[in-house]
Write a protein that holds these residues in place. Structure first.
Motif, short mmCIF file in Angstrom:
data_model
loop_
_atom_site.label_atom_id
_atom_site.label_comp_id
_atom_site.label_asym_id
_atom_site.label_seq_id
_atom_site.Cartn_x
_atom_site.Cartn_y
_atom_site.Cartn_z
N ILE C 318 -58.14 -18.80 12.29
CA ILE C 318 -58.93 -19.40 11.07
C ILE C 318 -60.37 -19.53 11.45
N ASP C 319 -61.27 -18.59 10.88
CA ASP C 319 -62.50 -18.37 11.44
C ASP C 319 -63.57 -19.02 10.46
N ALA C 321 -66.57 -20.01 11.20
CA ALA C 321 -67.86 -19.72 10.88
C ALA C 321 -67.98 -18.49 9.93
N ALA C 322 -66.91 -17.32 9.89
CA ALA C 322 -67.01 -16.49 8.92
C ALA C 322 -66.21 -17.05 7.47
N ARG C 324 -63.11 -17.44 6.80
CA ARG C 324 -61.99 -16.43 6.63
C ARG C 324 -60.79 -16.93 7.31
N ARG D 172 -73.20 -12.90 3.01
CA ARG D 172 -72.65 -14.17 3.44
C ARG D 172 -70.99 -13.92 3.53
N GLY D 208 -60.78 -13.46 15.33
CA GLY D 208 -61.15 -14.79 14.73
C GLY D 208 -62.63 -15.26 15.18
N GLY D 209 -63.39 -14.41 15.54
CA GLY D 209 -64.62 -14.86 15.67
C GLY D 209 -65.17 -15.01 17.13
N THR D 243 -76.96 -19.45 9.89
CA THR D 243 -75.47 -19.63 9.85
C THR D 243 -74.80 -19.31 8.46
N ARG D 247 -72.72 -14.03 7.43
CA ARG D 247 -71.31 -14.39 8.02
C ARG D 247 -70.57 -13.21 8.18
N ILE D 248 -69.95 -12.88 9.25
CA ILE D 248 -69.09 -11.72 9.76
C ILE D 248 -67.91 -12.23 10.12
N SER D 249 -66.82 -11.51 9.50
CA SER D 249 -65.45 -11.62 10.28
C SER D 249 -65.37 -10.27 11.14
#
Lengths: 365, 365, 365, 365
Positions: C318-319, C321-322, C324, D172, D208-209, D243, D247-249
């Motif tokens: 569970i990200d 920050a993204a 997603r 985003r 997951g970031g 922020t 946003r990037i996954s």
């Protein structure tokens, strides 16, 4: 003014490697690229890695499209070069990457290839000893017709010729097993070349003495035999009278790497040959060579070390318990094994510095 | 009631394969899994593919944790089994996947391994001829102590023993070159085993007669020699007096596949041996075997065909021009080469059907 | 008495995997294997890894050769099953591994496949939620006609359906990128499937929304949507009215492994969904499943862990920050993705224990 | 007179690639190569593919051995460059291949790396748009301190920056999944980097970031945002106030190829952006670039096409059904991703032709 060059078979693997190397060569200009079924299509569709040549279009492979160049490279399936070489009689320099002009023996040709026999050309492995201390290099200087070697053949020949010439190995019981990448088999639509068949697997082929590079190896080794009168022998000497003098068990195994050959070759140690005699033979043969290196004792090469390079790396072991000299040689089948050999030979033929446009360093890891 | 089993070295590759096969075996229960530095951790952290055993925790490898089982498997680095085997004197059945109990010759052990010598146990390659028409299988029946083979060793031994026993090959000049996957070297943190070093490359090692499986092969071949009085020879017969009788040049090459061995082995054809004699020797040896198959003439195996299976597939060629019999054998180093051999031997020792829990079909492509 | 089985397309990859699994299934007997161009040849020529079936000969694929069996598996290229299914009206159980009977929407079929539309059959992914807490399993019980899933489709559908059903992800912006082995593309003679093209390279294909598994995924996800009246919708509901409800960007990338799919799928977190809500959705969906496992938080699967197994392994992150949810799922495209799913579904249809003949443990390394 | 160069970390993968490229560069002389634990050993032992440098010996990495050169390359583990950069205050040009001088934000550094923060240097991706139509190239001209990029970061940044700068994608909700070769992780002795773990498998990591290249990507994309007053923002603008803006996954997956990155990146299409707007943004950004190529519509790159080259190849798809722009980019992590970027940046800093010593053509197949 740069030499004007045509490359046939430009949509295949050997053709692609010729183009990659020629694109980095300062003295040539790639004017024409040709193909058969892919004629009319952009080169970039078939060689997407050759970004500097992305503007080229494949023309049909015909005597006409190949005519009028300073240098013509033929990268065609075996048996197809012959029809062009006559039509290219005017071409100052023709280099054939196929097998058509490699063998000196009609009977060897008949046995392994069949079809029309073509005259042998200067053999494009400059570093090979050919007897009396001379090397193939001397035959390539000023040559106008060159036969690039078979990739497996040149790997094995380079591995053993120093020992043959020095008389420190017994040539009657050579064994060579090669780990090879599938690109050596060309861009052919065959089930056994599919990725699913080769990934995660080691696949032998042509086991038991049927591979077409066998007569080429025997010819190269025979040329190095320390026989006084070999020069006076008829051309079929090799295949016929040497049947007993040079025997080789040859087994290629396709392994999951796109490029590369690792040949493990061995032969019985000649009686009375000392370790110094043996190692000295290879050191003497290759000590001054730019592209063939003998590694220090105890070190052996990996195919990754020669990826994309024109280098043959070899390591040598003397196994007294097994009574065999073992030579492990790595080279890139498309580079030093085919296209690099062709361009190195071209450089020699044209009187250019031999290493022009070629690199000794591999791309690793 | 199922046999209670302990597996040491359970976080390594050989241990993992033992567990994979044991988990599918109807007559055993995996009660204990042990490791050294990984003790206390979940098995699933080290063997994430063994989902049915994800509930197990690694215990410390000690005589105490291994005690009290019907069967103990030792999958430890060479030289470590010995310290446990004495403590396990009470265990009904101990199977060692290391080298400690394979060699009969003290001098061979000293030369290739060193350290304390341990007595040889029944050798876990049931299909190997051992002279007089018998096979190792007969020594495994009812055995309480079993040494699983070296993976490369059993591949080469299975390849050649039929020809040795039948006297159709000359054992004084054997050459074997193997394409092997890196899992045979274990889960060891060595630079030469990193993926970046092995992907896209063929890497030779232990060239020139230094590989530790060489004495194991010579011992297996010697046992099959048609020598009348071999039974009366002292145990060091093999390594000392047979130095001239069995010579092998052995070169392994790591290629980019996780598992698998493809061994190309050859030996000179014995004088007067007909093609029928030769092929007949292998057919006779393996015609009734479940797990060792000779392919039809002209066919040769790929390692993918035996992935995960307990099968050794071999193809045989008779190369009269090279005067050599060539045998190409594929097997899975972790399955038939180690863990499968161990379990097949366990089945025999316990009187279970030999194929219980094992499969003859590989996972391909 | 075992069920009598016929397998068509037996010389291909899906057919081979069906045979490998069926050979280990205690309740079936493989009576007939068929092919098209390879009819008349030994099965062993095309499936050399299936040693236990080496005695079988490929027959021609016709309604007649397939008739008279209890169970018929169709492993044919897309668009070819239809012609047989009518002729097989008498067959008690037919399982199609092609796409012909997967889609419910005529317009989706027309858009992605074209040609004659065939009625949808029970969908062979038993673990998929289908709304109201039910799973596909319930539709497979007693079924006589089953459509095995597309391998990529089932990987992505299994990855996301729990989140869809629980309403914890936003289905309007799903992104899925898959690393896939080339065996999913079949034993097809295409240049882009040659080993030389795939070794050492990552090759994307069907980029930008053209892959045929997209409608299959959307259909499976739509079936799980928590929509009260979904049962009353017409069959084309999915493809037409759900265009905005379920959007997926889908990109497969061929990587150098023969088998395996690793799908990295993500979707925006639904407003107000807590971490516990999210993880709980997957735990609830798969906690009791034999073949679909959610790994502990922080762990993610590798394709090697499921090689040859009927297992789908997934890890969930569970990200925030993204914004997603990211689900990474590994399965074997030929096993759980095709043949394993077919046999698992067969077991359910016949009332056999669901795991009969299947394994949860992969072959690694 | 050529520039005198020192390369630290010369026994690692990044150091090896720097040396390979520098060896082919006409304007530099490699005078010093250094390492830590391998100091005192021949370079050839660690970089056996660099035959032209086989005469060099590794010295200890100290401020003293690195002093007195025109150019110093640091190819050290993250967090180690800082200790040298102060001591190298006199060096005319220092190029760091580690992360220490890449990030502008202290909080981003603290979050992803930790330890002492070092000032950001000119960022070595010349083709990146940085707002107002300018590119990083302008900052590199005449620079004396350069931070070479993270390989994954530059791949993703190059993929998306044109769309960011043109405002045609929504920043985003970016999703990027990368197939990467293990050489990007360095020559580190970790179990998950062993060949047996990676061959035949796809292995995700840092899901997951958590990957350290995420802040680097966000920084590069933020720099291209069409924000009027971005120049006046404080340095931590990116990480804190952006922020929500970027946003990037981000999910990397190790696949079985030694080198290469294939990044599949996508972002929602901005409202009202036409297909021509979108494609035009990338064409405008890269139309004149030597080393970054947008392929024709419908074509997508493979990593093999850029092996050993300094080229980033990308293909772009506009998927209206998914409402996403999808960009697939291939580059060689060691070449264009690290060492090539360093040397291209060096060329710019020194006023040499930008492509000196670099090639645009990959080594394929």
């Amino acid at each position: 003014m740069p030499y004007q060059v045509a490359v046939s078979g430009a949509s295949g693997y050997a053709g692609g490697e010729l183009l990659r190397l020629l694109a980095a060569h300062p003295d040539v200009e790639i004017r024409t690229v040709t193909a058969h079924s892919n004629a009319g299509q952009p080169l970039a569709l078939h060689q997407p890695h050759l970004r500097s040549l992305a503007h080229l279009t494949l023309q049909d492979t015909t005597p006409e499209t190949l005519a009028g160049h300073d240098i013509v490279f033929l990268a065609l399936p075996h048996g197809q070069s012959g029809q062009y070489t006559e039509a290219l009689a005017e071409a100052p320099l023709v280099i054939d990457c196929g097998a058509d002009h490699r063998l000196e023996s009609v009977s060897a040709w008949d046995h392994f290839y069949g079809g029309e026999f073509h005259e042998p050309w200067a053999y494009g492995v400059p570093e090979l000893l050919v007897g009396g201390g001379a090397k193939q290099r001397s035959r390539l200087a000023g040559a106008s017709r060159i036969a690039a070697p078979g990739c497996n053949a040149s790997t094995v020949s380079l591995s053993l010729v120093p020992g043959v010439a020095a008389g420190v190995i017994d040539t009657r019981d050579i064994v060579s097993v090669l780990a090879v990448g599938p690109s050596g088999a060309g861009k052919s639509l065959k089930t056994n070349l599919l990725a699913s068949e080769i990934l995660g697997s080691a696949n032998p082929y042509a086991v038991g003495g049927t591979h077409r590079h066998i007569p080429e190896i025997r010819q190269a080794l025979a040329a190095a035999l320390p026989v006084a009168d070999s020069a006076s022998e008829p051309e079929d000497r090799v295949w016929t009278s040497l049947t007993d003098a040079i025997r080789i068990s040859f087994t290629p195994v396709i392994v999951p790497m796109a490029r590369g050959i690792l040949a493990t070759s061995s032969a019985p140690i000649a009686p009375d040959a000392s370790d110094a005699d043996i190692r000295g033979a290879w050191e003497a043969a290759y000590g001054d060579e730019t592209f063939v290196h003998l590694l220090p004792a105890g070190e052996f090469p990996r195919t990754a070390d020669v990826l994309g390079a024109n280098t043959a790396l070899m390591g040598l072991a003397i196994d007294r318990a097994a009574n065999r000299v073992v030579v492990v040689t790595a080279l890139d089948n498309l580079a030093k094994g085919t296209a690099g050999a062709a361009i190195q030979s071209m450089n020699i033929a044209l009187g250019l510095p031999e290493a022009t446009g070629l690199t000794v360093n591999g791309v690793a890891p």
